[in-house]
Enzyme design. Structure first.
Site, PDB file in Angstrom:
ATOM      1  N   GLY C 230      76.234  47.126   6.883  1.00  0.00           N
ATOM      2  CA  GLY C 230      75.460  46.965   5.652  1.00  0.00           C
ATOM      3  C   GLY C 230      76.250  47.506   4.470  1.00  0.00           C
ATOM      4  CB  THR C 461      75.487  54.759  11.096  1.00  0.00           C
ATOM      5  OG1 THR C 461      74.256  54.124  11.505  1.00  0.00           O
ATOM      6  CG2 THR C 461      75.877  54.196   9.756  1.00  0.00           C
ATOM      7  NE  ARG C 576      75.331  72.202  15.171  1.00  0.00           N
ATOM      8  CZ  ARG C 576      74.204  72.637  15.726  1.00  0.00           C
ATOM      9  NH1 ARG C 576      73.099  72.731  14.993  1.00  0.00           N
ATOM     10  NH2 ARG C 576      74.188  72.975  16.993  1.00  0.00           N
ATOM     11  CB  ILE C 577      80.806  67.066  13.738  1.00  0.00           C
ATOM     12  CG1 ILE C 577      81.598  67.206  12.431  1.00  0.00           C
ATOM     13  CG2 ILE C 577      81.073  65.726  14.418  1.00  0.00           C
ATOM     14  CD1 ILE C 577      81.228  66.235  11.327  1.00  0.00           C
ATOM     15  CD  GLN C 586      79.516  56.368  10.225  1.00  0.00           C
ATOM     16  OE1 GLN C 586      79.985  55.234  10.162  1.00  0.00           O
ATOM     17  NE2 GLN C 586      78.442  56.709   9.568  1.00  0.00           N
ATOM     18  CD  GLU C 653      77.079  56.563   1.406  1.00  0.00           C
ATOM     19  OE1 GLU C 653      77.021  55.868   0.396  1.00  0.00           O
ATOM     20  OE2 GLU C 653      76.138  57.273   1.806  1.00  0.00           O
TER      21      GLU C 653
END
Lengths: 160, 329, 686
Positions: C230, C461, C576-577, C586, C653
């Site tokens: 998207g 995502t 935090r991942i 990403q 982003e």
């Protein structure tokens, strides 16, 4: 104008009425409910619709269905290569997944081409399964999520 | 896309008779260009004659030491053909520089030659284009023309021919074998495509119904040959400019050479002026630059593609430098 | 299990995607669908004066042709972008003026092409110019930020500075181009409307459609389990969804499929506005900034305003006592701009980060040292402390990994095999967002699994995977006992997948639900036990942003100007991942799109016609596999208790922010040519 064709799709023989204008991609998606091949651009510019047609990777959006009566079509759904699926999963070689069926079919076709010794634009001497060979040979499959790094690693691993 | 009838050609003569006799008929080979244009309404045939079943799918040696390439040989097969790779590297490289693996598996030799321009106005039926709709005007001259011609254009059309393969074929002095209503004839590839003049709707000198059956490659002038394509992506993009070069290098001199440029004109551009400068010359940066300048002296770029002159010069010089310094002849 | 957050779980939707069986919008099984095709205006401004439908109507299998003359009236026409076929006005070229529905897609397209439309056209303007007399200052910029900011006296600072940079940078119109074209399958069944749609938010889309058609929300169901990318373009509803619903209403009982073409995506589903950025920097001779001024000019559509927040990242990046930012808009006869990956930050970190490189050059200071020298103690915009800010850590870690220390700062010094080679750096940043309003429900099933339900979206995502991890972690159960359900308005409300807010918003709701579930039922629940949770409110005590640094090595061919990004390395500090495997994708995906933006992307408007000329994927170049060479993403371990209960900052982003500047800076270092206008194409170096 209508025509009837019989094609083998993922090992199953299917007879279907098509318009002479119907592309192989639309015959699969709209008339046979085979939706693994995707429509990304419909003009041969993205690779999402890649299938193996009589053993070779092609763009099903630019093939008229009526011209391929009797053909054998393999889509990502029927692709006999779980090793590729495994390395794609391991390397996170996809995100949204929309280009993925085309990437897989293209990768399978491309590995066969490499095995047959076909050169590419970056081949110097005999082709090998190098990252730069894979990048060049997969350039016809766009991925907007940007999973290329994973795709190259996955194909290299699967091709070993 | 308007409806059309589909027929499979049974034999070459029958195919020619069918298409020649029907003004709305077209040949279908790999389909990579035609199906694209059907969807865009750029091509509106009422009959499509599929020639992929005709017996033109072989690459065969010729008595003169050359090669006959059947018109339906796929681009990928031709690029991978051992004789082509060994003796005509420029051709293999040009094919591999074009399109993508999938498209090369579909596209044929004949179809590749007859592919139409990528000018975006030609492809968009809501805009004016003399090539698609004669007399409607050229949208590119005062519009988007970054990819357009710097040589041989006309006030009616500034489109370029998109084929990489054709550029190599011109540098190889190849000829096309054509079957028409009145029999077979041979046409040098260099003479096949036209400059636009006041008839940009005609890409080639072929008549309606003419069918390309083969491409004949003479024995190569030299196996020292190369194709260099400059584009805005590293792959899968049309050329801004390209160079096909074949050079016979002996005794430290260019004995003879053939050079063609792509992406600069309505047809593959045979670079006679550059060849004349190079012939008998001693390879050097100065010689290459002089050759390129001689060829490009007549360039008439548009407001937004002037860079192509410098780019073509650079590409030609780089190609010649590579060709004359690498390994053995 | 506790600890599941931080585990590199493979994508749970992987097998379905790798067999091509995951259903995207077009592919849901509906009975006997009809197919729609759009007719678009070929003028940029004016009125439709008539239609000749005779040729289209003469075709067998045409079921309906809708135009403004016969289309059903919409209830709410407040959003002009969605008020389709309501009157004869044409506000941009490519606006939909009719839609055909037919038994087959081939016939629908043929009929659409056969419709003749006549117009009364008016003069139009589509060219963005910094000196446009009609420029205006919008009230707010996206999403609701102040248009202008000002501190101190930046003009005096510029006038008295040792060193200044005053340059104009531009970014072109760019199109999102997700691989899946926007598609809606709409079906009115009795008084219920079902939509299978490629959307980044099923609930926001339902609200929009319900108000557009005057329906109760509970009569509308939107389903979107899989979305083919998207990047913002599926975040807000656009005209095609409204058209599909109009067709379905007209043909009640018959599902209608509307998949727009790639070409149509260039006028109907949003894009990134072109920007003209005047950047002025004032500094002392050591490079310490005394003034920053960022003035942006960009476009919006006459039909609906969208004001990209391009100048806003400069409000928080570097310290300087005197500063101003502002936005001015030109209202043009163009399609409606909208969100594209990192709106604001992405274009808005191009000009300033190249300007910083120019300042480094003029002060003869290393570009990394320059950025460190201008590190602010507090957020320069709000005066608040940062919840965490690790830009310096990213720059230093990246420099070490990239081998920055060996760099000769002089440009045009490395020529290898006919290629000029150079390296460059730029900073990345993206704000932390969490949207209020998401609800998650957890239910314990008879077979011992936890059903976790929330109407969230996965656009690639990783939502399918990471939300299951959040639930498993907070419930302290193995992840295979979590069954996640998303992408359906039959599930609890979820906010749009936008602003990199997904995990924060939806994940926090799930964490809340998990806590409530355990509080209520302990660790030994009974089948049918259920609890729900909500996204908490965002703290306003701190300034909250993620940061990063990107390093590029660029090669430019000395003869032809061809440009290659040989290496690209990013280091991010983004809290935090949750899943290192999907997170890396990403970051890499954002950087890849950033590379594409740097070298390739540009929608070319033909101002005579008012349309994007290069409206397909052959002419609008996005990076191919061959363009992406060495690419690495790393991150710092960053703990931030303030951002949200999970400590995540959002990662979708930031990867695209700063990439183009790093590439441009490297291209300058390679060649000595400063490119201030994207994209960086070969002709710049000839």
């Amino acid at each position: 104008m209508e025509a009837t064709i019989t094609i083998t799709v993922d090992g199953r023989q299917r007879t279907v009425a098509v318009d002479t204008r119907t592309t192989l991609l639309d015959a699969l998606r709209d008339r046979l409910a085979v939706t693994a091949p995707k429509k990304g651009c419909d003009h041969g510019q993205c690779g999402s619709c890649t299938v193996l047609l009589d053993g070779r990777r092609v763009l099903s959006c630019l093939a008229l269905a009526v011209a391929h009566d009797g053909a054998e079509v393999v889509t990502a759904a029927g692709l006999d290569n779980d090793r590729l699926r495994e390395t794609f999963l391991d390397n996170d070689a996809f995100q949204c997944g929309y280009c993925t069926p085309g990437q897989l079919c293209s990768a399978a076709g491309m590995l066969d081409e490499l095995k047959a010794g076909w050169p590419s634009a970056v081949t110097d001497g005999e082709p090998t399964l190098s990252a730069s060979e894979i990048r060049e040979r997969m350039a016809g499959n766009l991925c907007r999520c940007g999973a290329y790094v994973g795709i190259v690693a996955a194909i290299q691993e699967a091709g070993r | 896309m308007i409806p059309f009838d589909y027929r499979r050609a049974e034999n070459p003569a029958g195919a020619v008779a069918t298409v020649a006799g029907a003004p709305g008929a077209v040949y279908l080979a790999g389909g990579t260009n035609l199906v694209d244009h059907l969807k865009l309404d750029v091509a509106r045939p009422d009959l499509v004659v599929d020639v992929t079943g005709l017996p033109f799918d072989r690459v065969e040696p010729r008595a003169d030491g050359g090669l006959r390439v059947g018109a339906t040989v796929r681009n990928s097969d031709l690029a991978a053909h051992p004789v082509v790779r060994e003796r005509y590297p420029v051709l293999s490289q040009a094919l591999l520089a074009g399109a993508s693996g999938q498209l090369r598996n579909m596209a044929t030799t004949g179809g590749n030659l007859l592919q139409r321009t990528r000018c975006p106005y030609f492809q968009d039926v809501t805009t004016a284009c003399n090539k698609r709709d004669p007399g409607s005007g050229c949208s590119a001259i005062e519009g988007y023309h970054r990819y357009h011609a710097i040589l041989g254009a006309s006030p009616d059309c500034v489109a370029v021919h998109p084929s990489d393969m054709a550029v190599a074929l011109v540098a190889l002095d190849a000829t096309v074998r054509v079957l028409g209503r009145h029999g077979e004839r041979d046409i040098p590839v260099d003479a096949l495509h036209r400059l636009p003049g006041d008839r940009p709707d005609r890409d080639t000198i072929l008549e309606h119904g003419d069918l390309i059956t083969a491409v004949d490659l003479p024995a190569p002038l030299s196996v020292r040959s190369a194709y260099r394509k400059v584009r805005e992506r590293s792959s899968f993009a049309f050329a801004l400019v390209s160079v096909a070069a074949v050079a016979d290098l002996r005794d430290g001199r260019v004995q003879d050479c053939r050079i063609a440029l792509g992406g600069v004109a309505h047809k593959p551009w045979r670079a006679h002026a550059a060849e004349d400068v190079l012939r008998a010359g001693e390879p050097s940066e100065q010689l290459f630059t002089r050759a390129a300048d001689a060829e490009l002296a007549g360039a008439k770029p548009l407001p937004d593609n002037g860079f192509k002159v410098a780019m073509a010069r650079g590409a030609l010089v780089a190609t010649l430098r590579g060709l004359t310094t690498e390994g053995t002849a | 299990m506790t600890g599941m957050i931080g585990t590199a779980l493979p994508r749970r939707d992987g097998p379905a995607k790798l067999h091509g069986t995951a259903p995207y919008a077009y592919e849901h099984d509906v009975e006997h669908p009809a197919y729609a095709h759009l007719v678009q205006a070929t003028i940029a401004r004016g009125r439709v004066t008539g239609f000749d439908l005779s040729a289209a109507n003469a075709l067998d299998d045409v079921l309906a042709i809708l135009t403004h003359e016969n289309a059903p009236r919409l209830e709410d026409t407040g959003n002009a972008e969605l008020a389709v076929l309501q009157d004869d006005a044409v506000a941009f070229r490519g606006q939909v003026v009719a839609v055909v529905v037919a038994e087959t897609p081939e016939t629908a397209r043929q009929a659409a092409n056969a419709i003749q439309v006549t117009y009364d056209s008016e003069p139009h303007e589509t060219r963005l110019r910094a000196d446009d007399a009609g420029l205006y200052t919008p009230e707010k910029v996206n999403p609701a930020l102040p248009t202008e900011s000002s501190q101190g006296d930046v003009e005096s600072a510029l006038a008295s500075a040792d060193v200044t940079v005053d340059e104009v940078y531009t970014t072109p119109m760019e199109h999102n181009n997700p691989m899946e074209p926007h598609t809606t399958v709409a079906h009115w069944d009795g008084d219920r409307l079902t939509l299978y749609d490629s959307t980044q938010g099923v609930h926001p889309l339902r609200s929009a459609v319900a108000s557009l058609f005057g329906l109760d929300e509970d009569r509308v169901r939107v389903v979107a389990p899989y979305v083919g990318g998207g990047f913002g373009s599926k975040g807000q509803p656009h005209a095609p969804v409204a058209l599909a619903v109009l067709c379905a209403r007209h043909l009640t009982g018959r599902p209608v499929k509307l998949a727009i073409t790639r070409q149509q995506m260039f006028s109907l589903v949003g894009y990134r506005t072109p920007t003209i950025q005047r950047i002025r920097l004032a500094a002392d001779h050591t490079g310490a900034l005394t003034g920053i001024a960022v003035d942006v000019v960009e476009q919006t559509a006459r039909v609906k305003e969208f004001a990209e927040q391009t100048a806003t990242p400069s409000r928080s990046m570097y310290a300087a006592p005197h500063r101003r930012t502002g936005h001015r808009l030109a209202e043009l006869d163009v399609p409606v701009p909208s969100w594209m990956r990192a709106p604001g930050e992405c274009p808005g970190m191009f000009g300033p980060e190249v300007a910083m490189d120019e300042l480094a050059q003029r002060c003869e200071v290393d570009p990394i040292a320059l950025r460190i020298r201008n590190e602010p103690e507090l957020d320069p915009d709000s005066g608040k402390p940062f919840s965490s800010r690790n830009l310096i850590g990213c720059l230093e870690d990246g420099a070490r990994r990239f081998g920055w220390d060996a760099r000769d700062p002089r440009p045009r010094t490395r020529l290898e095999d006919g290629w000029w080679i150079g390296t460059g750096v730029a900073s990345s940043t993206y704000p932390v967002h969490m949207s209020p309003g998401s609800v998650a429900e957890i239910r314990y099933t008879a077979d011992g699994r936890y059903e976790v339900a929330i109407g969230a979206a996965d656009l690639g995502t990783g939502t399918w995977t990471v939300l299951a991890q959040v639930a498993a972690d907070r419930l302290d159960v193995p992840v295979d006992r979590v069954e996640l359900r998303i992408g359906d308005t039959d599930l609890p409300n979820a906010t749009v997948a936008g602003g990199s807010s997904g995990v924060a918003s939806w994940g926090s709701a799930i964490a809340d639900a998990a806590g409530a579930f355990r509080d209520k039922f302990g660790t030994d629940p009974a089948a049918g036990d259920e609890a729900s949770g909500r996204t908490p409110d965002l703290s306003e005590t701190f300034a909250m942003r993620a940061f990063g640094a990107q390093f590029a090595e660029v090669a430019v061919h000395a003869d032809t100007g061809e440009v290659e990004v040989r290496r690209l390395l990013g280091v991010f500090a983004a809290g935090r991942i949750v899943n290192p495997r999907t997170a890396r994708s990403q970051f890499l995906g954002g950087m890849t799109m950033g590379l594409s933006m740097a070298l390739h992307e540009q929608s070319v408007m033909d101002h005579r016609y008012g349309h994007v000329v290069n409206h397909d994927l052959a002419e609008y170049h996005i990076a191919t596999c061959a363009d992406v060479r060495s690419l690495e993403a790393h991150w710092l371990d960053e703990t931030d208790e303030h951002v949200n209960p999970l400590g995540t900052k959002g990662i979708g982003e930031i990867g695209i922010v700063g990439t183009a500047a790093a590439v441009a800076n490297a291209a300058w270092h390679a060649t000595g040519v400063r490119v201030r206008d994207l994209p960086i194409t070969p002709d710049r170096f000839l």
